[in-house]
Write a protein that holds these residues in place. Structure first.
Motif, PDB file in Angstrom:
ATOM      1  N   GLY A 176     -21.362  92.184 -53.260  1.00 12.68           N
ATOM      2  CA  GLY A 176     -22.135  91.140 -52.599  1.00 12.68           C
ATOM      3  C   GLY A 176     -23.396  91.586 -51.908  1.00 12.68           C
ATOM      4  O   GLY A 176     -23.815  90.982 -50.911  1.00 12.68           O
ATOM      5  N   VAL A 177     -24.036  92.635 -52.408  1.00 19.28           N
ATOM      6  CA  VAL A 177     -25.282  93.104 -51.810  1.00 19.28           C
ATOM      7  C   VAL A 177     -26.356  92.036 -51.997  1.00 19.28           C
ATOM      8  O   VAL A 177     -26.546  91.511 -53.097  1.00 19.28           O
ATOM      9  CB  VAL A 177     -25.722  94.438 -52.449  1.00 19.28           C
ATOM     10  CG1 VAL A 177     -27.092  94.861 -51.913  1.00 19.28           C
ATOM     11  CG2 VAL A 177     -24.683  95.519 -52.183  1.00 19.28           C
ATOM     12  N   GLY A 178     -27.063  91.730 -50.906  1.00 20.01           N
ATOM     13  CA  GLY A 178     -28.071  90.685 -51.002  1.00 20.01           C
ATOM     14  C   GLY A 178     -28.960  90.609 -49.783  1.00 20.01           C
ATOM     15  O   GLY A 178     -29.082  91.569 -49.006  1.00 20.01           O
ATOM     16  N   LYS A 179     -29.545  89.460 -49.607  1.00 15.99           N
ATOM     17  CA  LYS A 179     -30.509  89.242 -48.525  1.00 15.99           C
ATOM     18  C   LYS A 179     -29.865  89.512 -47.165  1.00 15.99           C
ATOM     19  O   LYS A 179     -28.747  89.078 -46.902  1.00 15.99           O
ATOM     20  CB  LYS A 179     -31.028  87.807 -48.589  1.00 15.99           C
ATOM     21  CG  LYS A 179     -32.185  87.532 -47.647  1.00 15.99           C
ATOM     22  CD  LYS A 179     -32.752  86.138 -47.868  1.00 15.99           C
ATOM     23  CE  LYS A 179     -33.945  85.885 -46.952  1.00 15.99           C
ATOM     24  NZ  LYS A 179     -34.524  84.522 -47.165  1.00 15.99           N
ATOM     25  N   GLY A 180     -30.590  90.234 -46.324  1.00 12.26           N
ATOM     26  CA  GLY A 180     -30.099  90.561 -44.998  1.00 12.26           C
ATOM     27  C   GLY A 180     -29.347  91.870 -44.917  1.00 12.26           C
ATOM     28  O   GLY A 180     -29.036  92.344 -43.817  1.00 12.26           O
ATOM     29  N   HIS A 181     -29.041  92.481 -46.070  1.00  5.03           N
ATOM     30  CA  HIS A 181     -28.318  93.746 -46.080  1.00  5.03           C
ATOM     31  C   HIS A 181     -29.287  94.921 -46.110  1.00  5.03           C
ATOM     32  O   HIS A 181     -30.367  94.849 -46.687  1.00  5.03           O
ATOM     33  CB  HIS A 181     -27.397  93.847 -47.298  1.00  5.03           C
ATOM     34  CG  HIS A 181     -26.219  92.934 -47.227  1.00  5.03           C
ATOM     35  ND1 HIS A 181     -25.753  92.222 -48.308  1.00  5.03           N
ATOM     36  CD2 HIS A 181     -25.401  92.616 -46.189  1.00  5.03           C
ATOM     37  CE1 HIS A 181     -24.698  91.504 -47.952  1.00  5.03           C
ATOM     38  NE2 HIS A 181     -24.472  91.722 -46.669  1.00  5.03           N
ATOM     39  N   ALA A 226     -32.112  92.856 -50.816  1.00  7.32           N
ATOM     40  CA  ALA A 226     -31.733  93.825 -49.784  1.00  7.32           C
ATOM     41  C   ALA A 226     -32.931  94.667 -49.350  1.00  7.32           C
ATOM     42  O   ALA A 226     -33.937  94.786 -50.056  1.00  7.32           O
ATOM     43  CB  ALA A 226     -30.628  94.735 -50.301  1.00  7.32           C
ATOM     44  N   GLU A 227     -32.803  95.257 -48.159  1.00  8.21           N
ATOM     45  CA  GLU A 227     -33.764  96.245 -47.668  1.00  8.21           C
ATOM     46  C   GLU A 227     -33.254  97.614 -48.112  1.00  8.21           C
ATOM     47  O   GLU A 227     -32.127  97.992 -47.807  1.00  8.21           O
ATOM     48  CB  GLU A 227     -33.863  96.182 -46.145  1.00  8.21           C
ATOM     49  CG  GLU A 227     -34.865  97.145 -45.532  1.00  8.21           C
ATOM     50  CD  GLU A 227     -34.950  97.021 -44.023  1.00  8.21           C
ATOM     51  OE1 GLU A 227     -35.254  98.032 -43.363  1.00  8.21           O
ATOM     52  OE2 GLU A 227     -34.687  95.902 -43.505  1.00  8.21           O
ATOM     53  N   VAL A 228     -34.095  98.367 -48.820  1.00 10.60           N
ATOM     54  CA  VAL A 228     -33.623  99.555 -49.529  1.00 10.60           C
ATOM     55  C   VAL A 228     -34.252 100.829 -48.958  1.00 10.60           C
ATOM     56  O   VAL A 228     -35.472 100.915 -48.786  1.00 10.60           O
ATOM     57  CB  VAL A 228     -33.953  99.457 -51.031  1.00 10.60           C
ATOM     58  CG1 VAL A 228     -33.420 100.677 -51.773  1.00 10.60           C
ATOM     59  CG2 VAL A 228     -33.370  98.176 -51.624  1.00 10.60           C
ATOM     60  N   THR A 229     -33.389 101.805 -48.723  1.00 13.07           N
ATOM     61  CA  THR A 229     -33.816 103.133 -48.288  1.00 13.07           C
ATOM     62  C   THR A 229     -33.316 104.175 -49.288  1.00 13.07           C
ATOM     63  O   THR A 229     -32.132 104.175 -49.631  1.00 13.07           O
ATOM     64  CB  THR A 229     -33.258 103.481 -46.897  1.00 13.07           C
ATOM     65  OG1 THR A 229     -33.754 102.543 -45.938  1.00 13.07           O
ATOM     66  CG2 THR A 229     -33.655 104.896 -46.481  1.00 13.07           C
ATOM     67  N   ILE A 230     -34.201 105.019 -49.754  1.00 13.08           N
ATOM     68  CA  ILE A 230     -33.810 106.133 -50.619  1.00 13.08           C
ATOM     69  C   ILE A 230     -33.480 107.344 -49.754  1.00 13.08           C
ATOM     70  O   ILE A 230     -34.228 107.687 -48.832  1.00 13.08           O
ATOM     71  CB  ILE A 230     -34.947 106.487 -51.601  1.00 13.08           C
ATOM     72  CG1 ILE A 230     -34.908 105.567 -52.818  1.00 13.08           C
ATOM     73  CG2 ILE A 230     -34.842 107.930 -52.066  1.00 13.08           C
ATOM     74  CD1 ILE A 230     -33.838 105.897 -53.835  1.00 13.08           C
ATOM     75  N   PHE A 231     -32.346 107.980 -50.055  1.00  9.50           N
ATOM     76  CA  PHE A 231     -32.002 109.271 -49.472  1.00  9.50           C
ATOM     77  C   PHE A 231     -32.258 110.335 -50.527  1.00  9.50           C
ATOM     78  O   PHE A 231     -31.689 110.281 -51.621  1.00  9.50           O
ATOM     79  CB  PHE A 231     -30.529 109.309 -49.063  1.00  9.50           C
ATOM     80  CG  PHE A 231     -30.214 108.532 -47.810  1.00  9.50           C
ATOM     81  CD1 PHE A 231     -30.051 109.176 -46.595  1.00  9.50           C
ATOM     82  CD2 PHE A 231     -30.077 107.150 -47.847  1.00  9.50           C
ATOM     83  CE1 PHE A 231     -29.748 108.467 -45.440  1.00  9.50           C
ATOM     84  CE2 PHE A 231     -29.779 106.429 -46.704  1.00  9.50           C
ATOM     85  CZ  PHE A 231     -29.614 107.088 -45.492  1.00  9.50           C
ATOM     86  N   THR A 232     -33.108 111.294 -50.227  1.00 12.53           N
ATOM     87  CA  THR A 232     -33.430 112.356 -51.159  1.00 12.53           C
ATOM     88  C   THR A 232     -33.553 113.672 -50.414  1.00 12.53           C
ATOM     89  O   THR A 232     -33.875 113.697 -49.219  1.00 12.53           O
ATOM     90  CB  THR A 232     -34.740 112.056 -51.926  1.00 12.53           C
ATOM     91  OG1 THR A 232     -35.044 113.148 -52.801  1.00 12.53           O
ATOM     92  CG2 THR A 232     -35.897 111.840 -50.977  1.00 12.53           C
ATOM     93  N   LYS A 251     -34.364  99.114 -57.839  1.00  6.31           N
ATOM     94  CA  LYS A 251     -34.948  97.899 -58.406  1.00  6.31           C
ATOM     95  C   LYS A 251     -34.000  96.705 -58.294  1.00  6.31           C
ATOM     96  O   LYS A 251     -34.416  95.596 -57.932  1.00  6.31           O
ATOM     97  CB  LYS A 251     -35.331  98.149 -59.864  1.00  6.31           C
ATOM     98  CG  LYS A 251     -36.457  99.168 -60.031  1.00  6.31           C
ATOM     99  CD  LYS A 251     -36.769  99.421 -61.503  1.00  6.31           C
ATOM    100  CE  LYS A 251     -37.857 100.459 -61.667  1.00  6.31           C
ATOM    101  NZ  LYS A 251     -38.242 100.685 -63.069  1.00  6.31           N
ATOM    102  N   TYR A 252     -32.721  96.923 -58.606  1.00  5.33           N
ATOM    103  CA  TYR A 252     -31.775  95.810 -58.546  1.00  5.33           C
ATOM    104  C   TYR A 252     -31.482  95.389 -57.111  1.00  5.33           C
ATOM    105  O   TYR A 252     -31.394  94.189 -56.820  1.00  5.33           O
ATOM    106  CB  TYR A 252     -30.484  96.175 -59.281  1.00  5.33           C
ATOM    107  CG  TYR A 252     -30.652  96.243 -60.772  1.00  5.33           C
ATOM    108  CD1 TYR A 252     -31.222  95.190 -61.486  1.00  5.33           C
ATOM    109  CD2 TYR A 252     -30.270  97.375 -61.487  1.00  5.33           C
ATOM    110  CE1 TYR A 252     -31.396  95.259 -62.854  1.00  5.33           C
ATOM    111  CE2 TYR A 252     -30.440  97.446 -62.861  1.00  5.33           C
ATOM    112  CZ  TYR A 252     -31.005  96.385 -63.528  1.00  5.33           C
ATOM    113  OH  TYR A 252     -31.189  96.453 -64.892  1.00  5.33           O
TER     114      TYR A 252
END
Length: 352
Positions: free
Chosen positions: A173-178, A201-207, A194-195
């Motif tokens: 259920g990942v979506g808006k507000g997550h 969702a608000e997306v953060t990459i960990f690298t 991208k998905y």
């Protein structure tokens, strides 16, 4: 039987080379597909080199297949000659168990049949050979339609990298507000970004790499955290609703679990090689009621869904096109991480 030209590994240590083999005569419910493009997944290397065990030779890898329908059996209703179609990671399942009836063929209780390095155990017991070949014959229930809006070259990896990341995002259920962290910036990770973004969702990459910050932002990430920076990781404590973990090598899960809020979910989609990992500290789960879960590709209906979703939102995989003859060099480059982000073989150009 159909004589088909392909490329095969004949042992765990031999390079892939031209190979002619037989596919079954098409049955009434079969679709015969002229393969145009075949994506190259890192699991192709693991299997060709027997790094997971259980490899069967000769092996024709490839489970990200795009092609044109060349013929259909008398009972085929879903497709016609000339249709652009795809075949992903599996080509059969029992079709009778609870998982299959729930459109979750990947979890078939009798064991789904992989597109290569398997056996057609629900039909003729012939070995399965994959997409590094000119033709494939597949029952219509395991074929998907490629939307007209998708670029067919870059659509091939959606059939593995795409569905592998899309399926758990939808299921949980990942979506808006997550807020979601995507761990790793490879073939799976860049599709996860991208998905997740398309789902709101608000997306953060960990690298681990400073050099990937600009690339992560280019792919659509809202933020980037360098996982080796203790201050950045400390600042991320209890910040995220979800983690999508795409890393296929050993890594410590505890810092990422600590970055989840209470009731947060850490989703594993990268199959760790070697298949062990530093231990998870129970308190990181118990004290915040966090979940550590896994997910395997998706069923056929959901694979069609991700293709349609990708067409609607303009999502494709970043690919580099190669000739079939260049596959061994491509494997070496993949191991070094020298590809953004998927190789795709132009099978139509392969003459043998």
């Amino acid at each position: 039987m159909l004589n088909v030209l392909g490329y095969a590994a004949e042992s765990a240590t031999s390079p892939l080379k031209p190979f002619t083999f037989e596919r079954r005569d098409p049955r009434a419910d079969d679709v015969t597909i002229e393969i145009l493009y075949s994506g190259v997944c890192h699991s192709d290397i693991h299997q060709a080199r027997d790094e997971w065990g259980g490899s069967m030779y000769p092996m024709v890898p490839g489970h990200e297949i795009i092609g044109r329908v060349a013929a259909v059996g008398s009972e085929v209703k879903k497709y016609k000659v000339g249709d652009m179609v795809g075949v992903g990671c599996m080509v059969e399942s029992c079709q009778q168990c609870s998982a299959c009836k729930d459109d979750l063929e990947q979890y078939c209780l009798e064991g789904m049949v992989p597109t290569y390095n398997g056996t057609h155990k629900f039909s003729d017991n012939l070995p399965t050979f994959g997409g590094y070949s000119k033709q494939i014959v597949v029952t219509q229930n395991f074929v998907v339609k490629i939307p007209d809006a998708l670029d067919i070259k870059s659509a091939a990896p959606i059939l593995c990298a795409g569905i592998t990341t899309y399926s758990p995002l939808k299921h949980y259920g990942v979506g808006k507000g997550h807020k979601i962290g995507v761990i790793g910036m490879g073939g799976l990770g860049h599709m996860g970004v991208k998905y997740a973004k398309a789902l709101g969702a608000e997306v953060t990459i960990f690298t681990r790499s400073e050099s990937k910050v600009a690339e992560a932002k280019k792919q659509g990430a809202d933020h980037v955290i360098i996982s080796t920076d203790e201050a950045q990781m400390a600042a991320a404590t209890e910040s995220f609703d979800f983690m999508l973990d795409t890393v296929p090598v050993q890594h410590d899960l505890n810092p990422y679990l600590n970055a989840l809020k209470y009731d947060g979910t850490h989703i594993m989609v990268g199959l760790i090689e070697p298949m062990d990992n530093p231990p998870v500290h129970g308190a990181n789960l118990i004290m915040k009621r966090r979940r550590l879960v896994g997910s395997l590709i998706g069923g056929i209906a959901e694979t069609q869904e991700v293709l349609d979703f990708s067409a609607k939102h303009g999502i494709t995989c970043d690919v580099e096109m190669i000739k079939m003859e260049d596959i061994n060099g491509a494997y070496d480059r993949m191991i070094k991480g020298d590809v953004k982000y998927r190789f795709v073989i132009d099978m139509a150009a392969y003459q043998g």
